[in-house]
Design an enzyme around this catalytic site. Structure first.
Site, PDB file in Angstrom:
ATOM      1  N   TYR A  16       0.840  -1.202   0.000  1.00  0.00           N
ATOM      2  CA  TYR A  16       0.000   0.000   0.000  1.00  0.00           C
ATOM      3  C   TYR A  16       0.874   1.251   0.000  1.00  0.00           C
ATOM      4  O   TYR A  16       0.660   2.181  -0.787  1.00  0.00           O
ATOM      5  CB  TYR A  16      -0.909  -0.007   1.222  1.00  0.00           C
ATOM      6  CG  TYR A  16      -1.742   1.245   1.382  1.00  0.00           C
ATOM      7  CD1 TYR A  16      -2.935   1.410   0.686  1.00  0.00           C
ATOM      8  CD2 TYR A  16      -1.340   2.272   2.239  1.00  0.00           C
ATOM      9  CE1 TYR A  16      -3.701   2.553   0.831  1.00  0.00           C
ATOM     10  CE2 TYR A  16      -2.101   3.416   2.396  1.00  0.00           C
ATOM     11  CZ  TYR A  16      -3.279   3.547   1.694  1.00  0.00           C
ATOM     12  OH  TYR A  16      -4.032   4.698   1.841  1.00  0.00           O
TER      13      TYR A  16
ATOM     14  N   LYS B 243       1.190   4.160  -2.982  1.00  0.00           N
ATOM     15  CA  LYS B 243       0.882   5.565  -2.740  1.00  0.00           C
ATOM     16  C   LYS B 243       2.092   6.456  -3.030  1.00  0.00           C
ATOM     17  O   LYS B 243       1.936   7.599  -3.481  1.00  0.00           O
ATOM     18  CB  LYS B 243       0.404   5.754  -1.298  1.00  0.00           C
ATOM     19  CG  LYS B 243      -0.952   5.128  -1.020  1.00  0.00           C
ATOM     20  CD  LYS B 243      -2.054   5.756  -1.855  1.00  0.00           C
ATOM     21  CE  LYS B 243      -3.427   5.237  -1.500  1.00  0.00           C
ATOM     22  NZ  LYS B 243      -4.529   5.919  -2.207  1.00  0.00           N
TER      23      LYS B 243
END
Length: 246
Positions: free
Chosen positions: A152, A156
């Protein structure tokens, strides 16, 4: 002229808060979600009876879904001015336990999904000579993540770089591309990632001592989506309670 915004992952959470705020600001709003039923339910809750809300199914892992969503939006509203790339897959598997398949799934959803959204809608905006793209990044992409997974955080971080690339590419076409990088917000997703017994420890780590508000992030999206935001592109707005300063 009434402007139209498309928000991905808008059935719940931050995406829904953004969609609701922009509707209040006078936008025509296209709520998209991988689950069409949930998107329609969210649209029904927001609908003010003026025909300004459209619900669409959109799996950001599927490039053709973006093209279909654009066509459906233009058929309903005639034009589109703003894209909010919000949808993401948030997993917190410890880094040494992440299977390659899980890593690929998160990257394909979060990073590739944002890439295809920027590319598909960026082309359309460029032909119109105007557009606003706002990508939802994360504090995790800046500090490597704490409560979130490595995949994740990596996705990002990639979104921050893609934002700069598309901002440079589209800058001569009247299209701005910016990112917002929120820290932990007072949302169900954050509470699911951080057990109740660990929440006091998280709050102690945040200089201002509290979780962020989704509504404030939505207000920041509205600023970047406005016509007056023409001098802001390639930027990342940090909303993190002081967890990351630069």
């Amino acid at each position: 002229m009434t402007q139209t915004v498309l928000v991905t992952g808008a059935a719940a959470g931050l995406g829904n808060a953004i969609a609701a705020h922009l509707l209040k600001q006078g936008y025509q709003v296209v709520l998209t979600d991988v689950d069409l039923v949930r998107a329609r339910e969210a649209a029904d809750r927001l609908d003010d009876g003026q025909g300004r809300v459209l619900a669409l199914g959109l799996d950001i892992c599927q490039p053709q879904d973006f093209a279909k969503a654009l066509d459906a939006t233009l058929e309903r509203f005639g034009s589109l001015q703003v894209l909010v790339n919000n949808a993401a897959l948030t997993l917190a598997t410890p880094v040494m336990e992440i299977a390659v398949e899980e890593f690929d799934r998160v990257i394909a959803t979060n990073l590739r999904g944002t890439f295809v959204g920027c590319q598909t809608f960026g082309r359309y905006f460029a032909t119109r000579g105007y557009g606003r793209i706002i990508n939802l990044a994360s504090l995790a992409g800046q500090n490597g993540g704490t409560a979130s997974g490595a995949h994740y955080a990596a996705s990002k971080g990639g979104i921050l770089t893609l934002t700069k690339i598309f901002a440079r590419e589209l800058s001569k076409s009247g299209v701005t591309v910016n990112a917002i990088a929120p820290g932990p917000l007072d949302l169900p997703m954050v509470h699911a990632l951080v057990p109740e017994e660990k929440m006091p420890g998280l709050l102690q780590m945040i200089p201002v001592g509290q979780l962020g508000e989704a509504e404030f992030v939505a207000q920041a999206v509205a600023l970047l989506a406005s016509e007056q935001a023409s001098f802001v592109t390639g930027a990342t707005w940090d909303i993190n309670g002081g967890l990351f300063m630069r």
